[in-house]
Scaffold this active site. Structure first.
Site, mmCIF file in Angstrom:
data_model
loop_
_atom_site.group_PDB
_atom_site.id
_atom_site.type_symbol
_atom_site.label_atom_id
_atom_site.label_comp_id
_atom_site.label_asym_id
_atom_site.label_seq_id
_atom_site.Cartn_x
_atom_site.Cartn_y
_atom_site.Cartn_z
ATOM 1 N N ALA A 131 8.827 42.306 11.525
ATOM 2 C CA ALA A 131 9.646 41.926 12.676
ATOM 3 C C ALA A 131 11.061 41.675 12.185
ATOM 4 O O ALA A 131 11.262 41.318 11.022
ATOM 5 C CB ALA A 131 9.087 40.659 13.307
ATOM 6 N N GLY A 138 4.840 42.717 10.371
ATOM 7 C CA GLY A 138 4.533 43.479 11.584
ATOM 8 C C GLY A 138 4.299 44.958 11.314
ATOM 9 O O GLY A 138 3.634 45.634 12.098
ATOM 10 N N GLU A 194 0.748 45.045 10.473
ATOM 11 C CA GLU A 194 -0.020 44.766 11.696
ATOM 12 C C GLU A 194 -0.031 45.973 12.630
ATOM 13 O O GLU A 194 -1.058 46.298 13.238
ATOM 14 C CB GLU A 194 0.548 43.513 12.375
ATOM 15 N N GLU A 227 4.872 36.689 5.660
ATOM 16 C CA GLU A 227 5.284 35.651 6.625
ATOM 17 C C GLU A 227 5.286 34.257 6.009
ATOM 18 O O GLU A 227 6.103 33.412 6.354
ATOM 19 C CB GLU A 227 4.354 35.666 7.843
HETATM 20 N N1 COA Z 1 14.286 41.684 9.407
HETATM 21 C C1 COA Z 1 15.615 41.849 9.448
HETATM 22 N N2 COA Z 1 16.315 42.462 8.482
HETATM 23 C C2 COA Z 1 15.632 42.939 7.438
HETATM 24 C C3 COA Z 1 14.252 42.803 7.321
HETATM 25 C C4 COA Z 1 13.553 42.143 8.377
HETATM 26 N N3 COA Z 1 12.233 41.992 8.376
HETATM 27 N N4 COA Z 1 13.830 43.350 6.153
HETATM 28 C C5 COA Z 1 14.936 43.831 5.563
HETATM 29 N N5 COA Z 1 16.026 43.584 6.322
HETATM 30 C C6 COA Z 1 17.415 43.940 6.049
HETATM 31 C C7 COA Z 1 18.034 43.035 4.994
HETATM 32 O O1 COA Z 1 18.491 41.832 5.591
HETATM 33 C C8 COA Z 1 19.155 43.906 4.487
HETATM 34 O O2 COA Z 1 20.210 43.875 5.431
HETATM 35 P P1 COA Z 1 21.753 43.708 4.914
HETATM 36 O O3 COA Z 1 22.005 44.945 4.104
HETATM 37 O O4 COA Z 1 22.537 43.653 6.189
HETATM 38 O O5 COA Z 1 21.797 42.476 4.092
HETATM 39 C C9 COA Z 1 18.559 45.315 4.549
HETATM 40 O O6 COA Z 1 17.463 45.229 5.466
HETATM 41 C C10 COA Z 1 18.056 45.806 3.205
HETATM 42 O O7 COA Z 1 17.163 44.828 2.708
HETATM 43 P P2 COA Z 1 17.383 44.068 1.302
HETATM 44 O O8 COA Z 1 16.698 42.756 1.407
HETATM 45 O O9 COA Z 1 18.819 44.068 0.934
HETATM 46 O O10 COA Z 1 16.593 45.063 0.346
HETATM 47 P P3 COA Z 1 15.817 44.681 -0.989
HETATM 48 O O11 COA Z 1 15.447 45.971 -1.619
HETATM 49 O O12 COA Z 1 16.587 43.693 -1.792
HETATM 50 O O13 COA Z 1 14.472 43.947 -0.491
HETATM 51 C C11 COA Z 1 12.550 43.621 0.912
HETATM 52 C C12 COA Z 1 13.552 44.625 0.321
HETATM 53 C C13 COA Z 1 11.650 44.378 1.867
HETATM 54 C C14 COA Z 1 11.732 42.992 -0.216
HETATM 55 C C15 COA Z 1 13.334 42.508 1.644
HETATM 56 O O14 COA Z 1 14.243 43.122 2.537
HETATM 57 C C16 COA Z 1 12.464 41.571 2.446
HETATM 58 O O15 COA Z 1 11.815 40.720 1.905
HETATM 59 N N6 COA Z 1 12.472 41.731 3.796
HETATM 60 C C17 COA Z 1 11.770 40.839 4.685
HETATM 61 C C18 COA Z 1 10.350 41.260 4.840
HETATM 62 C C19 COA Z 1 9.590 40.269 5.680
HETATM 63 O O16 COA Z 1 9.537 39.090 5.419
HETATM 64 N N7 COA Z 1 8.939 40.790 6.734
HETATM 65 C C20 COA Z 1 8.105 40.024 7.588
HETATM 66 C C21 COA Z 1 8.865 39.435 8.697
HETATM 67 S S1 COA Z 1 7.818 38.407 9.692
#
Ligand code: COA
Length: 257
Positions: free
Chosen positions: A63, A108, A111, A131
């Protein structure tokens, strides 16, 4: 557009298209997805759908977390209910769904994939229910569907630790059926969707229903339910055609009736 739509023969390909946010699902993406699913369900030309993500990094990274700042007791409930209904619709849809996981598949994203019939992944795919790192828990079916697919042990490990698993682990624990090189993933998903969509569609829908509804039943009841679906299959034109074609040693021409 947060979702791209394409047709390849009888296969509808839906691509989540917010690569700058790793295709995180915001309201816009969910709304467009809902509309696309609606259109696909009413389109007789479509036999099956494939879901994937734009770019090289992610299928869906969960999400959109930026939307969480507004959520409270009431709004989080409404948001969950709406998304759960959409995912359930895909799960029970007579149109089979195949997900081609081409990178991060988190929260998500997992999911949603669990609501699809078949999960395929690229070698660089990573799966997780992170999460817990945000101080919340999966809210779009993760605590319920994940354990039904990988068993309670792995579900607990993934959900309680928030740790990701790689594609080979996902394959080993049954979270995905196949792992493929990135460049072959979509073609394989489309070929499988084409094959399933080219079967007797009523039989495909009945088989899907028997598997799904039977999951929550004691075996005896599930077997009775299977018999009812089996009987219904004999009432279809495609059954008559399939049997006749076999006996006449020719290809069956199914009409979906
Ligand atoms: N919601 C909103 N934005 C998200 C996102 C999410 N679930 N997952 C990634 N992004 C965005 C990041 O904020 C970043 O945006 P920015 O460039 O404007 O800062 C962009 O996507 C790239 O992600 P980034 O975190 O810079 O890449 P990374 O390679 O360092 O890490 C992940 C990748 C997937 C490990 C990391 O993005 C992450 O942990 N995302 C969240 C995943 C999550 O918790 N999902 C469940 C949500 S309930």
């Amino acid at each position: 557009m947060a979702l791209l739509q394409e047709r390849r023969g009888s296969v509808a390909i839906l691509t989540f298209n917010r690569p700058e946010s790793l295709n995180a699902l915001n309201q816009e993406a969910l709304r467009e997805f809902e509309q696309a699913v609606d259109a696909i369900e009413h389109d007789d030309e479509v036999g099956a759908m494939v879901l994937t993500g734009a770019g090289d990094r992610a299928f869906v990274a969960g999400a959109d977390i930026s939307q969480f700042t507004h959520l409270d007791l009431w709004t989080s409930g409404a948001f969950a209910e709406r998304t759960l209904a959409l995912f359930r619709r895909i799960e029970v849809s007579p149109k089979p769904s195949i997900v081609a996981v081409n990178g991060f598949c988190l929260g998500g994203g997992v999911e949603l994939s669990l609501s699809c019939d078949i999960r395929l992944a690229s070698e660089n795919a990573k799966f997780g229910q992170p999460e817990i790192n945000l101080g919340i828990i999966p809210g779009w079916g993760g605590t319920q569907r994940l354990q039904r697919v990988v068993g309670p042990g792995w579900a607990r490990q993934m959900i309680l630790s928030g740790e990701m698993v790689d594609a080979q682990t996902a394959l080993r624990i049954g979270l995905v059926n196949e792992v493929l090189p990135r460049e072959l993933l979509l073609d394989r998903a489309v070929a499988l969707a084409e094959r399933i969509g080219g079967r007797a569609r009523k039989a495909v829908a009945l088989a899907k229903q028997a598997i799904l509804r039977g999951q929550g039943m004691p075996l005896e009841d599930g077997l009775k339910y299977e018999t009812a679906m089996w009987q219904l299959a004999f009432e279809t034109e495609d059954c008559k055609e399939g049997v006749a074609a076999f006996l006449e040693k020719r290809e069956a021409k199914f009409k979906g009736r």
